[in-house]
Design a protein around this motif. Structure first.
Motif, PDB file in Angstrom:
ATOM      1  N   MET A   1     -11.702  22.506   9.612  1.00 26.47           N
ATOM      2  CA  MET A   1     -12.629  23.252   8.777  1.00 26.47           C
ATOM      3  C   MET A   1     -14.017  22.654   8.961  1.00 26.47           C
ATOM      4  O   MET A   1     -14.217  21.469   8.801  1.00 26.47           O
ATOM      5  N   THR A   2     -14.981  23.492   9.326  1.00 27.99           N
ATOM      6  CA  THR A   2     -16.362  23.072   9.461  1.00 27.99           C
ATOM      7  C   THR A   2     -17.159  23.659   8.311  1.00 27.99           C
ATOM      8  O   THR A   2     -17.227  24.876   8.157  1.00 27.99           O
ATOM      9  N   LEU A   3     -17.737  22.785   7.522  1.00 28.81           N
ATOM     10  CA  LEU A   3     -18.530  23.222   6.374  1.00 28.81           C
ATOM     11  C   LEU A   3     -20.001  22.984   6.692  1.00 28.81           C
ATOM     12  O   LEU A   3     -20.601  22.030   6.223  1.00 28.81           O
ATOM     13  N   GLY A   4     -20.590  23.860   7.476  1.00 37.78           N
ATOM     14  CA  GLY A   4     -21.943  23.649   7.942  1.00 37.78           C
ATOM     15  C   GLY A   4     -23.033  24.233   7.076  1.00 37.78           C
ATOM     16  O   GLY A   4     -24.208  23.975   7.307  1.00 37.78           O
ATOM     17  N   LEU A   5     -22.669  25.003   6.067  1.00 41.79           N
ATOM     18  CA  LEU A   5     -23.657  25.653   5.217  1.00 41.79           C
ATOM     19  C   LEU A   5     -23.435  25.279   3.764  1.00 41.79           C
ATOM     20  O   LEU A   5     -22.298  25.127   3.325  1.00 41.79           O
ATOM     21  N   GLY A   6     -24.525  25.149   3.021  1.00 44.04           N
ATOM     22  CA  GLY A   6     -24.392  24.788   1.620  1.00 44.04           C
ATOM     23  C   GLY A   6     -25.455  25.427   0.760  1.00 44.04           C
ATOM     24  O   GLY A   6     -26.378  26.078   1.252  1.00 44.04           O
ATOM     25  N   VAL A   7     -25.295  25.208  -0.527  1.00 45.29           N
ATOM     26  CA  VAL A   7     -26.295  25.598  -1.520  1.00 45.29           C
ATOM     27  C   VAL A   7     -26.465  24.414  -2.457  1.00 45.29           C
ATOM     28  O   VAL A   7     -25.482  23.829  -2.925  1.00 45.29           O
ATOM     29  N   LEU A   8     -27.714  24.054  -2.705  1.00 51.91           N
ATOM     30  CA  LEU A   8     -28.049  23.017  -3.673  1.00 51.91           C
ATOM     31  C   LEU A   8     -28.881  23.663  -4.760  1.00 51.91           C
ATOM     32  O   LEU A   8     -29.923  24.271  -4.467  1.00 51.91           O
ATOM     33  N   ALA A   9     -28.430  23.586  -5.985  1.00 49.77           N
ATOM     34  CA  ALA A   9     -29.162  24.144  -7.120  1.00 49.77           C
ATOM     35  C   ALA A   9     -29.470  23.013  -8.097  1.00 49.77           C
ATOM     36  O   ALA A   9     -28.556  22.296  -8.515  1.00 49.77           O
ATOM     37  N   LEU A  10     -30.737  22.865  -8.426  1.00 45.19           N
ATOM     38  CA  LEU A  10     -31.152  21.869  -9.416  1.00 45.19           C
ATOM     39  C   LEU A  10     -31.585  22.605 -10.673  1.00 45.19           C
ATOM     40  O   LEU A  10     -32.346  23.579 -10.613  1.00 45.19           O
ATOM     41  N   LEU A  11     -31.097  22.118 -11.808  1.00 48.78           N
ATOM     42  CA  LEU A  11     -31.293  22.787 -13.091  1.00 48.78           C
ATOM     43  C   LEU A  11     -31.842  21.786 -14.105  1.00 48.78           C
ATOM     44  O   LEU A  11     -31.288  20.699 -14.257  1.00 48.78           O
ATOM     45  N   THR A  12     -32.889  22.168 -14.811  1.00 50.30           N
ATOM     46  CA  THR A  12     -33.455  21.317 -15.854  1.00 50.30           C
ATOM     47  C   THR A  12     -33.167  21.963 -17.202  1.00 50.30           C
ATOM     48  O   THR A  12     -33.601  23.096 -17.466  1.00 50.30           O
ATOM     49  N   ALA A  13     -32.444  21.238 -18.049  1.00 54.73           N
ATOM     50  CA  ALA A  13     -32.056  21.775 -19.350  1.00 54.73           C
ATOM     51  C   ALA A  13     -33.237  21.806 -20.309  1.00 54.73           C
ATOM     52  O   ALA A  13     -34.091  20.916 -20.304  1.00 54.73           O
ATOM     53  N   GLU A  14     -33.262  22.837 -21.113  1.00 54.61           N
ATOM     54  CA  GLU A  14     -34.208  22.911 -22.229  1.00 54.61           C
ATOM     55  C   GLU A  14     -33.895  21.756 -23.179  1.00 54.61           C
ATOM     56  O   GLU A  14     -32.725  21.387 -23.358  1.00 54.61           O
ATOM     57  N   LYS A  15     -34.907  21.171 -23.770  1.00 58.26           N
ATOM     58  CA  LYS A  15     -34.683  20.053 -24.691  1.00 58.26           C
ATOM     59  C   LYS A  15     -33.717  20.478 -25.793  1.00 58.26           C
ATOM     60  O   LYS A  15     -33.864  21.539 -26.397  1.00 58.26           O
ATOM     61  N   GLY A  16     -32.681  19.670 -26.005  1.00 58.21           N
ATOM     62  CA  GLY A  16     -31.664  19.967 -27.004  1.00 58.21           C
ATOM     63  C   GLY A  16     -30.520  20.821 -26.487  1.00 58.21           C
ATOM     64  O   GLY A  16     -29.547  21.048 -27.204  1.00 58.21           O
ATOM     65  N   LYS A  17     -30.601  21.301 -25.247  1.00 54.04           N
ATOM     66  CA  LYS A  17     -29.567  22.169 -24.673  1.00 54.04           C
ATOM     67  C   LYS A  17     -28.768  21.476 -23.566  1.00 54.04           C
ATOM     68  O   LYS A  17     -27.997  22.120 -22.859  1.00 54.04           O
ATOM     69  N   GLU A  18     -28.927  20.162 -23.429  1.00 51.94           N
ATOM     70  CA  GLU A  18     -28.257  19.428 -22.356  1.00 51.94           C
ATOM     71  C   GLU A  18     -26.740  19.563 -22.423  1.00 51.94           C
ATOM     72  O   GLU A  18     -26.083  19.807 -21.406  1.00 51.94           O
ATOM     73  N   ALA A  19     -26.168  19.411 -23.599  1.00 49.43           N
ATOM     74  CA  ALA A  19     -24.712  19.514 -23.749  1.00 49.43           C
ATOM     75  C   ALA A  19     -24.232  20.927 -23.446  1.00 49.43           C
ATOM     76  O   ALA A  19     -23.169  21.123 -22.841  1.00 49.43           O
ATOM     77  N   ASP A  20     -25.019  21.923 -23.829  1.00 49.60           N
ATOM     78  CA  ASP A  20     -24.649  23.313 -23.558  1.00 49.60           C
ATOM     79  C   ASP A  20     -24.667  23.603 -22.061  1.00 49.60           C
ATOM     80  O   ASP A  20     -23.782  24.301 -21.549  1.00 49.60           O
ATOM     81  N   ASP A  55     -22.506  23.346  -3.299  1.00 48.55           N
ATOM     82  CA  ASP A  55     -21.348  24.027  -2.745  1.00 48.55           C
ATOM     83  C   ASP A  55     -21.473  24.046  -1.228  1.00 48.55           C
ATOM     84  O   ASP A  55     -22.575  23.990  -0.695  1.00 48.55           O
ATOM     85  N   ALA A  56     -20.333  24.152  -0.554  1.00 47.60           N
ATOM     86  CA  ALA A  56     -20.339  24.226   0.906  1.00 47.60           C
ATOM     87  C   ALA A  56     -19.417  25.340   1.373  1.00 47.60           C
ATOM     88  O   ALA A  56     -18.409  25.650   0.728  1.00 47.60           O
ATOM     89  N   PHE A  57     -19.779  25.892   2.538  1.00 48.35           N
ATOM     90  CA  PHE A  57     -19.126  27.085   3.062  1.00 48.35           C
ATOM     91  C   PHE A  57     -18.950  26.969   4.570  1.00 48.35           C
ATOM     92  O   PHE A  57     -19.712  26.278   5.241  1.00 48.35           O
ATOM     93  N   GLU A  58     -17.991  27.712   5.087  1.00 54.77           N
ATOM     94  CA  GLU A  58     -17.748  27.735   6.527  1.00 54.77           C
ATOM     95  C   GLU A  58     -18.675  28.698   7.260  1.00 54.77           C
ATOM     96  O   GLU A  58     -18.950  28.506   8.445  1.00 54.77           O
ATOM     97  N   ASP A  59     -19.142  29.736   6.568  1.00 55.66           N
ATOM     98  CA  ASP A  59     -19.980  30.722   7.253  1.00 55.66           C
ATOM     99  C   ASP A  59     -20.970  31.358   6.277  1.00 55.66           C
ATOM    100  O   ASP A  59     -20.871  31.194   5.059  1.00 55.66           O
TER     101      ASP A  59
END
Length: 101
Positions: A1-20, A55-59
Motif C-alpha cells: 500500500m502506497t499512501l502518497g497523498l494526504g490532507v492536513l487540517a489545522l483547527l483553532t478552537a473558539e475560547k471555551g470550546k476546546e472540549a467541544d 489523513d492519508a490516501f492511495e490516490d
C-alpha cells in the motif's frame, strides 16, 4: 500500500470550546470508518486551542471523496460555533511512511 497523498487540517478552537472541538474530533473517527479510501486518519491536539487532522490516501480519487465527504460537511456546520478562525486545510504529498509491523 502506497499512501502518497494526504490532507492536513489545522483547527483553532473558539475560547471555551476546546472540549467541544475535541469531542467533535473523537466522533469523527467513527465517520471515517465508512470511508474505504481513507487509509490513515489521525486527530490530534497541538496546544490548548489548536487541533488537527491528518489523513492519508492511495490516490487522488480517495482524497477528493474524503474532502467532499461527511467530515468536511460536519465541520462546515459546527465550525462557526466551535472555531475561532476558518480551518487551515492543506493537501499534502506524503514523502515517507513507516508501515506497521
Amino acid at each position: 500500500m502506497t499512501l502518497g497523498l494526504g490532507v492536513l487540517a489545522l483547527l483553532t478552537a473558539e475560547k471555551g470550546k476546546e472540549a467541544d472541538l475535541a469531542a467533535f474530533l473523537d466522533i469523527g473517527h467513527a465517520v471515517v470508518e465508512d470511508e474505504p479510501g481513507t487509509k490513515v486518519w489521525y486527530a490530534f491536539r497541538l496546544d490548548d486551542s489548536t487541533f488537527g487532522i491528518f489523513d492519508a490516501f492511495e490516490d487522488e480519487e480517495a482524497r477528493q471523496a474524503h474532502l467532499t465527504g461527511k467530515i468536511p460537511a460536519a465541520l462546515a456546520e459546527v465550525g462557526p460555533e466551535l472555531l475561532a478562525t476558518a480551518p487551515d486545510i492543506r493537501e499534502v504529498e506524503v514523502l515517507a511512511f513507516k508501515h506497521p509491523a
